[in-house]
Write an enzyme that holds these catalytic residues in place. Structure first.
Site, short mmCIF file in Angstrom:
data_model
loop_
_atom_site.label_atom_id
_atom_site.label_comp_id
_atom_site.label_asym_id
_atom_site.label_seq_id
_atom_site.Cartn_x
_atom_site.Cartn_y
_atom_site.Cartn_z
N CYS A 117 -23.90 8.05 58.09
CA CYS A 117 -23.63 8.66 59.59
C CYS A 117 -22.52 9.84 59.45
O CYS A 117 -22.49 10.43 60.65
CB CYS A 117 -22.94 7.36 60.28
SG CYS A 117 -24.01 5.93 60.30
N HIS A 168 -19.72 10.05 66.73
CA HIS A 168 -20.95 9.25 66.27
C HIS A 168 -21.17 7.90 67.02
O HIS A 168 -20.33 7.26 67.53
CB HIS A 168 -20.55 8.72 64.78
CG HIS A 168 -21.51 7.92 64.09
ND1 HIS A 168 -23.08 8.16 64.27
CD2 HIS A 168 -21.58 6.60 63.70
CE1 HIS A 168 -23.75 7.40 63.57
NE2 HIS A 168 -22.58 6.26 63.16
N ASN A 221 -28.09 4.11 67.28
CA ASN A 221 -27.28 4.68 66.22
C ASN A 221 -28.57 5.35 65.21
O ASN A 221 -28.94 4.58 64.72
CB ASN A 221 -26.54 3.74 65.31
CG ASN A 221 -25.81 4.33 64.28
OD1 ASN A 221 -26.16 5.39 63.86
ND2 ASN A 221 -24.97 3.60 63.69
O1 UT7 Z 1 -23.02 3.87 61.77
C1 UT7 Z 1 -22.48 3.30 60.75
C2 UT7 Z 1 -21.43 2.54 60.53
N1 UT7 Z 1 -21.59 1.14 61.50
C3 UT7 Z 1 -20.74 0.77 62.28
O2 UT7 Z 1 -20.11 1.27 62.64
C4 UT7 Z 1 -21.21 -0.69 63.01
C5 UT7 Z 1 -20.00 -1.11 63.18
N2 UT7 Z 1 -20.15 -3.01 63.31
C6 UT7 Z 1 -20.51 -3.19 64.62
O3 UT7 Z 1 -20.86 -2.35 65.51
C7 UT7 Z 1 -20.56 -4.26 65.19
O4 UT7 Z 1 -19.98 -5.20 64.10
C8 UT7 Z 1 -21.82 -5.34 65.14
C9 UT7 Z 1 -22.45 -4.73 66.62
C10 UT7 Z 1 -22.78 -5.02 63.97
C11 UT7 Z 1 -21.68 -6.74 65.24
O5 UT7 Z 1 -20.68 -6.85 66.47
P1 UT7 Z 1 -19.44 -7.91 66.19
O6 UT7 Z 1 -18.84 -7.83 67.70
O7 UT7 Z 1 -18.70 -7.52 65.21
O8 UT7 Z 1 -20.08 -9.36 66.02
P2 UT7 Z 1 -20.00 -10.20 64.93
O9 UT7 Z 1 -20.50 -9.93 63.53
O10 UT7 Z 1 -18.41 -10.44 64.82
O11 UT7 Z 1 -20.71 -11.65 65.47
C12 UT7 Z 1 -20.18 -12.25 66.65
C13 UT7 Z 1 -20.77 -13.40 66.87
C14 UT7 Z 1 -21.39 -14.27 65.87
O12 UT7 Z 1 -21.60 -15.61 66.29
P3 UT7 Z 1 -20.34 -16.81 66.02
O13 UT7 Z 1 -20.38 -16.87 64.60
O14 UT7 Z 1 -19.17 -16.36 66.57
O15 UT7 Z 1 -21.01 -17.94 66.56
C15 UT7 Z 1 -22.71 -13.62 65.27
O16 UT7 Z 1 -23.41 -14.50 64.67
O17 UT7 Z 1 -22.21 -12.78 67.45
C16 UT7 Z 1 -23.37 -13.20 66.82
N3 UT7 Z 1 -24.18 -12.48 66.72
C17 UT7 Z 1 -25.13 -11.94 67.53
N4 UT7 Z 1 -25.49 -12.83 68.66
C18 UT7 Z 1 -26.72 -12.14 69.59
C19 UT7 Z 1 -24.34 -11.36 65.93
N5 UT7 Z 1 -25.59 -10.59 66.03
C20 UT7 Z 1 -25.80 -10.93 67.21
C21 UT7 Z 1 -26.80 -10.59 67.93
N6 UT7 Z 1 -27.15 -11.07 69.08
N7 UT7 Z 1 -27.76 -9.38 67.71
#
Ligand code: UT7
Length: 330
Positions: A117, A257, A287
């Protein structure tokens, strides 16, 4: 006395494929909701290059040709083309060579640069150094990724974020203080554990087993990457302002980004920048990895004015991150 040369952006091009993949489409493919995706990431839809047999070079070619048309130059006048991508057409030869062949840039040399990225920022700094060396007068910097080629559309953690697109800029010498003024680029390879592709490289070449194990897709531990991204992008942007004696008030635009709207907001807040000075198109394109920054410049090109101070900032796989300060030249 030798006159100082800066590398100025003198034209911008961009391209996204027609096909839209909306949050409603994804609701039918994985266990997710439009509401979750919008509030957690800011993405509403992304573009996908669907046609079989088409790759990153096919996204980049229209972007580069727009630049040639805008500047009224022939592709044969391009000295060098740097292509930032993690989704090259093939492992080799470089996609830069393929783009040059497709547009008839017969006199250019070129190479691919892989910094995920942050690829466009790394390539912009590299291209600027080629201009500053006085050996080259027209350097094209492309940021392109066909992320749909390496995304597992059964993995709700990653498939909701990424999209396909390309953006490019032309760099030319400027003697009046416009152009790329400063850059802080960083990397930390120990971050690779959180964001990588497991197979298809020399450590684990492609095999029936790696395909069955879905190891040719993006692997991301989102939460860990998020934490590093918020700190990395905000720290480096603040450091860049400080060492150039600038505050948020001096900055016309932040070009961040487009990985997650929450990371963008945190960076703007840290720089003391009001949010109306921040380019955000994550809702439309998601992204697009190396393409996010030039796609923003392309979308906002009519609103940029000569003399505007612009900060570009990125964070991505590697880890790689950085920020660049430029003074808009036209
Ligand atoms: O560009 C290169 C660099 N990449 C980035 O900068 C990405 C950085 N990371 C992110 O943007 C975020 O971490 C994500 C968008 C990938 C994920 O968001 P998050 O707020 O960090 O979610 P999480 O992984 O902490 O998950 C929170 C909850 C979980 O459920 P529980 O365990 O709390 O019940 C996940 O299973 O959300 C759940 N979850 C979803 N729910 C609905 C994870 N993905 C999804 C989804 N839809 N697509």
């Amino acid at each position: 006395m030798i006159q100082k040369i800066n590398a100025a952006i003198t034209a911008v091009g961009g391209y996204v494929p027609e096909t839209k993949l909306t949050n409603a489409d994804l609701e039918k493919m994985v266990e997710t909701t439009d509401e979750w995706i919008r509030t957690r990431t800011g993405v509403e839809e992304r573009r996908i290059l669907k046609e079989p047999g088409k790759g990153s070079s096919d996204l980049a070619v229209p972007a580069v040709l727009q630049i040639c048309e805008k500047r009224g130059i022939s592709p044969e006048e391009i000295d060098c083309l740097i292509c930032a991508t993690v989704t090259p057409d093939m492992v080799f030869p470089a996609t830069a060579n393929i783009i040059c062949d497709k547009i008839g840039a017969k006199n250019a040399w070129g190479f691919d640069l892989g910094a995920a990225c942050s690829g466009f920022l790394y390539a912009l700094t590299t291209g600027a150094a080629l201009i500053e060396s006085r050996r080259y007068k027209k350097v094209i910097v492309v940021g392109v990724d066909k992320m749909s080629a390496i995304i597992d559309y059964t993995d709700r953690q990653t498939c909701i974020i990424f999209g396909d697109g390309a953006g490019a800029v032309l760099l030319e010498p400027n003697h009046d203080g416009f152009g790329v003024l400063d850059s802080i680029l960083k990397s930390d390879g120990s971050g690779r554990q959180y964001l990588h592709m497991k197979a298809g490289g020399s450590v684990k070449p492609a095999s029936a087993e790696t395909v069955a194990n879905k190891e040719h897709f993006v692997y991301q531990e989102g939460q860990a990457v998020f934490k590093f991204a918020v700190k990395g992008m905000a720290d480096v942007s603040a450091e860049l302002l400080e060492r150039n004696n600038l505050t948020g008030d001096d900055i016309a635009w932040l070009v961040p980004h487009q990985a997650n709207k929450r990371i963008i907001d945190a960076t703007a807040d840290r720089m003391g920048l009001s949010h109306d000075k921040v380019m955000v198109n994550i809702q439309k394109f998601g992204n697009t990895t190396a393409a996010t920054l030039p796609l923003c410049l392309w979308e906002w090109r009519q609103q940029l004015n000569k003399g505007d101070n612009i900060v570009l900032a990125a964070f991505g796989g590697g880890f790689t991150w950085g920020a660049t300060l430029l003074k808009w030249a036209y």
